[in-house]
Design a protein around this motif. Structure first.
Motif, PDB file in Angstrom:
ATOM      1  N   GLN A   5      19.835  24.599  40.068  1.00 40.34           N
ATOM      2  CA  GLN A   5      18.870  25.688  39.903  1.00 40.34           C
ATOM      3  C   GLN A   5      19.037  26.778  40.956  1.00 40.34           C
ATOM      4  O   GLN A   5      18.488  27.861  40.831  1.00 40.34           O
ATOM      5  CB  GLN A   5      17.426  25.164  39.970  1.00 40.34           C
ATOM      6  CG  GLN A   5      16.982  24.454  38.737  1.00 40.34           C
ATOM      7  CD  GLN A   5      17.294  22.966  38.772  1.00 40.34           C
ATOM      8  OE1 GLN A   5      17.969  22.469  39.646  1.00 40.34           O
ATOM      9  NE2 GLN A   5      16.802  22.250  37.779  1.00 40.34           N
ATOM     10  N   ASN A   6      19.815  26.496  41.996  1.00 39.75           N
ATOM     11  CA  ASN A   6      20.001  27.424  43.110  1.00 39.75           C
ATOM     12  C   ASN A   6      21.472  27.459  43.505  1.00 39.75           C
ATOM     13  O   ASN A   6      21.858  27.013  44.579  1.00 39.75           O
ATOM     14  CB  ASN A   6      19.129  26.971  44.291  1.00 39.75           C
ATOM     15  CG  ASN A   6      17.679  26.907  43.888  1.00 39.75           C
ATOM     16  OD1 ASN A   6      17.036  27.931  43.700  1.00 39.75           O
ATOM     17  ND2 ASN A   6      17.153  25.705  43.719  1.00 39.75           N
ATOM     18  N   ALA A  19      26.011  26.362  36.242  1.00 39.47           N
ATOM     19  CA  ALA A  19      24.706  26.821  36.715  1.00 39.47           C
ATOM     20  C   ALA A  19      24.511  28.327  36.584  1.00 39.47           C
ATOM     21  O   ALA A  19      23.497  28.859  37.014  1.00 39.47           O
ATOM     22  CB  ALA A  19      24.503  26.399  38.164  1.00 39.47           C
ATOM     23  N   TYR A  22      21.255  30.144  35.781  1.00 47.45           N
ATOM     24  CA  TYR A  22      20.218  30.253  36.802  1.00 47.45           C
ATOM     25  C   TYR A  22      20.411  31.448  37.737  1.00 47.45           C
ATOM     26  O   TYR A  22      19.668  31.620  38.687  1.00 47.45           O
ATOM     27  CB  TYR A  22      20.125  28.956  37.603  1.00 47.45           C
ATOM     28  CG  TYR A  22      19.481  27.850  36.800  1.00 47.45           C
ATOM     29  CD1 TYR A  22      18.104  27.670  36.828  1.00 47.45           C
ATOM     30  CD2 TYR A  22      20.240  27.019  35.994  1.00 47.45           C
ATOM     31  CE1 TYR A  22      17.502  26.679  36.086  1.00 47.45           C
ATOM     32  CE2 TYR A  22      19.650  26.011  35.244  1.00 47.45           C
ATOM     33  CZ  TYR A  22      18.285  25.854  35.289  1.00 47.45           C
ATOM     34  OH  TYR A  22      17.683  24.875  34.544  1.00 47.45           O
ATOM     35  N   ARG A  25      17.371  35.492  38.309  1.00 54.12           N
ATOM     36  CA  ARG A  25      16.230  35.057  39.102  1.00 54.12           C
ATOM     37  C   ARG A  25      14.916  35.644  38.583  1.00 54.12           C
ATOM     38  O   ARG A  25      13.851  35.260  39.029  1.00 54.12           O
ATOM     39  CB  ARG A  25      16.422  35.410  40.567  1.00 54.12           C
ATOM     40  CG  ARG A  25      17.718  34.887  41.190  1.00 54.12           C
ATOM     41  CD  ARG A  25      18.008  33.446  40.891  1.00 54.12           C
ATOM     42  NE  ARG A  25      17.374  32.550  41.833  1.00 54.12           N
ATOM     43  CZ  ARG A  25      17.525  31.238  41.838  1.00 54.12           C
ATOM     44  NH1 ARG A  25      18.316  30.664  40.962  1.00 54.12           N
ATOM     45  NH2 ARG A  25      16.896  30.481  42.690  1.00 54.12           N
ATOM     46  N   TRP A  27      13.929  35.189  35.538  1.00 59.31           N
ATOM     47  CA  TRP A  27      13.437  34.154  34.649  1.00 59.31           C
ATOM     48  C   TRP A  27      13.199  32.907  35.493  1.00 59.31           C
ATOM     49  O   TRP A  27      14.073  32.083  35.675  1.00 59.31           O
ATOM     50  CB  TRP A  27      14.439  33.875  33.535  1.00 59.31           C
ATOM     51  CG  TRP A  27      13.994  32.831  32.558  1.00 59.31           C
ATOM     52  CD1 TRP A  27      12.712  32.415  32.308  1.00 59.31           C
ATOM     53  CD2 TRP A  27      14.830  32.053  31.704  1.00 59.31           C
ATOM     54  NE1 TRP A  27      12.705  31.437  31.351  1.00 59.31           N
ATOM     55  CE2 TRP A  27      14.001  31.190  30.952  1.00 59.31           C
ATOM     56  CE3 TRP A  27      16.197  32.012  31.489  1.00 59.31           C
ATOM     57  CZ2 TRP A  27      14.492  30.301  30.015  1.00 59.31           C
ATOM     58  CZ3 TRP A  27      16.685  31.123  30.549  1.00 59.31           C
ATOM     59  CH2 TRP A  27      15.838  30.280  29.832  1.00 59.31           C
ATOM     60  N   HIS A  28      12.002  32.812  36.061  1.00 57.74           N
ATOM     61  CA  HIS A  28      11.679  31.720  36.983  1.00 57.74           C
ATOM     62  C   HIS A  28      11.452  30.413  36.230  1.00 57.74           C
ATOM     63  O   HIS A  28      10.667  30.357  35.294  1.00 57.74           O
ATOM     64  CB  HIS A  28      10.438  32.063  37.803  1.00 57.74           C
ATOM     65  CG  HIS A  28      10.141  31.034  38.839  1.00 57.74           C
ATOM     66  ND1 HIS A  28      10.891  30.904  39.975  1.00 57.74           N
ATOM     67  CD2 HIS A  28       9.203  30.072  38.894  1.00 57.74           C
ATOM     68  CE1 HIS A  28      10.415  29.895  40.689  1.00 57.74           C
ATOM     69  NE2 HIS A  28       9.383  29.377  40.051  1.00 57.74           N
ATOM     70  N   ARG A  29      12.196  29.392  36.663  1.00 61.68           N
ATOM     71  CA  ARG A  29      12.079  28.055  36.077  1.00 61.68           C
ATOM     72  C   ARG A  29      11.881  27.041  37.197  1.00 61.68           C
ATOM     73  O   ARG A  29      12.234  27.310  38.348  1.00 61.68           O
ATOM     74  CB  ARG A  29      13.331  27.736  35.260  1.00 61.68           C
ATOM     75  CG  ARG A  29      13.375  28.599  33.999  1.00 61.68           C
ATOM     76  CD  ARG A  29      14.699  28.537  33.321  1.00 61.68           C
ATOM     77  NE  ARG A  29      15.597  29.478  33.995  1.00 61.68           N
ATOM     78  CZ  ARG A  29      16.882  29.565  33.751  1.00 61.68           C
ATOM     79  NH1 ARG A  29      17.452  28.789  32.872  1.00 61.68           N
ATOM     80  NH2 ARG A  29      17.620  30.438  34.380  1.00 61.68           N
ATOM     81  N   MET A  32      13.699  26.541  40.986  1.00 68.64           N
ATOM     82  CA  MET A  32      14.362  27.750  41.479  1.00 68.64           C
ATOM     83  C   MET A  32      13.636  28.278  42.716  1.00 68.64           C
ATOM     84  O   MET A  32      12.422  28.415  42.711  1.00 68.64           O
ATOM     85  CB  MET A  32      14.379  28.833  40.402  1.00 68.64           C
ATOM     86  CG  MET A  32      15.268  28.503  39.234  1.00 68.64           C
ATOM     87  SD  MET A  32      15.146  29.702  37.888  1.00 68.64           S
ATOM     88  CE  MET A  32      15.858  31.157  38.618  1.00 68.64           C
ATOM     89  N   GLN A  34      12.662  31.288  45.093  1.00 62.51           N
ATOM     90  CA  GLN A  34      12.462  32.719  44.886  1.00 62.51           C
ATOM     91  C   GLN A  34      12.030  33.376  46.198  1.00 62.51           C
ATOM     92  O   GLN A  34      11.367  32.732  47.024  1.00 62.51           O
ATOM     93  CB  GLN A  34      11.366  32.960  43.839  1.00 62.51           C
ATOM     94  CG  GLN A  34      11.679  32.423  42.470  1.00 62.51           C
ATOM     95  CD  GLN A  34      12.683  33.284  41.731  1.00 62.51           C
ATOM     96  OE1 GLN A  34      13.035  34.373  42.143  1.00 62.51           O
ATOM     97  NE2 GLN A  34      13.163  32.778  40.615  1.00 62.51           N
TER      98      GLN A  34
END
Length: 67
Positions: A5-6, A19, A22, A25, A27-29, A32, A34
């Motif tokens: 995710q990162n 990845a 992902y 950024r 589109w926050h899931r 992740m 931020q």
């Protein structure tokens, strides 16, 4: 931090390879990191910076030295 995710980014290279979804950024899931979230604020409180804000983002790492 979870590398999927990162991910690490350098030019066209994204690691882990699958990845790249992902990188958006906006589109926050879950999982992740931020800017300004609880994770970055917590590390900042102890003097660490997030490598996700570097010119070649390393979204999963934080550093106490800036390197």
């Amino acid at each position: 931090m979870n590398p999927f995710q990162n991910p690490y980014v350098r030019g066209d290279v994204v690691l882990p390879e699958r990845a790249s979804a992902y990188l958006d950024r906006d589109w926050h899931r879950p999982g992740m990191i931020q800017p300004g979230d609880v994770v970055t604020r917590s590390f900042a409180a102890i003097g660490w910076t997030w490598a996700g804000e570097w010119s070649s983002p390393d979204l999963m790492h934080f550093t106490a030295t800036g390197r």
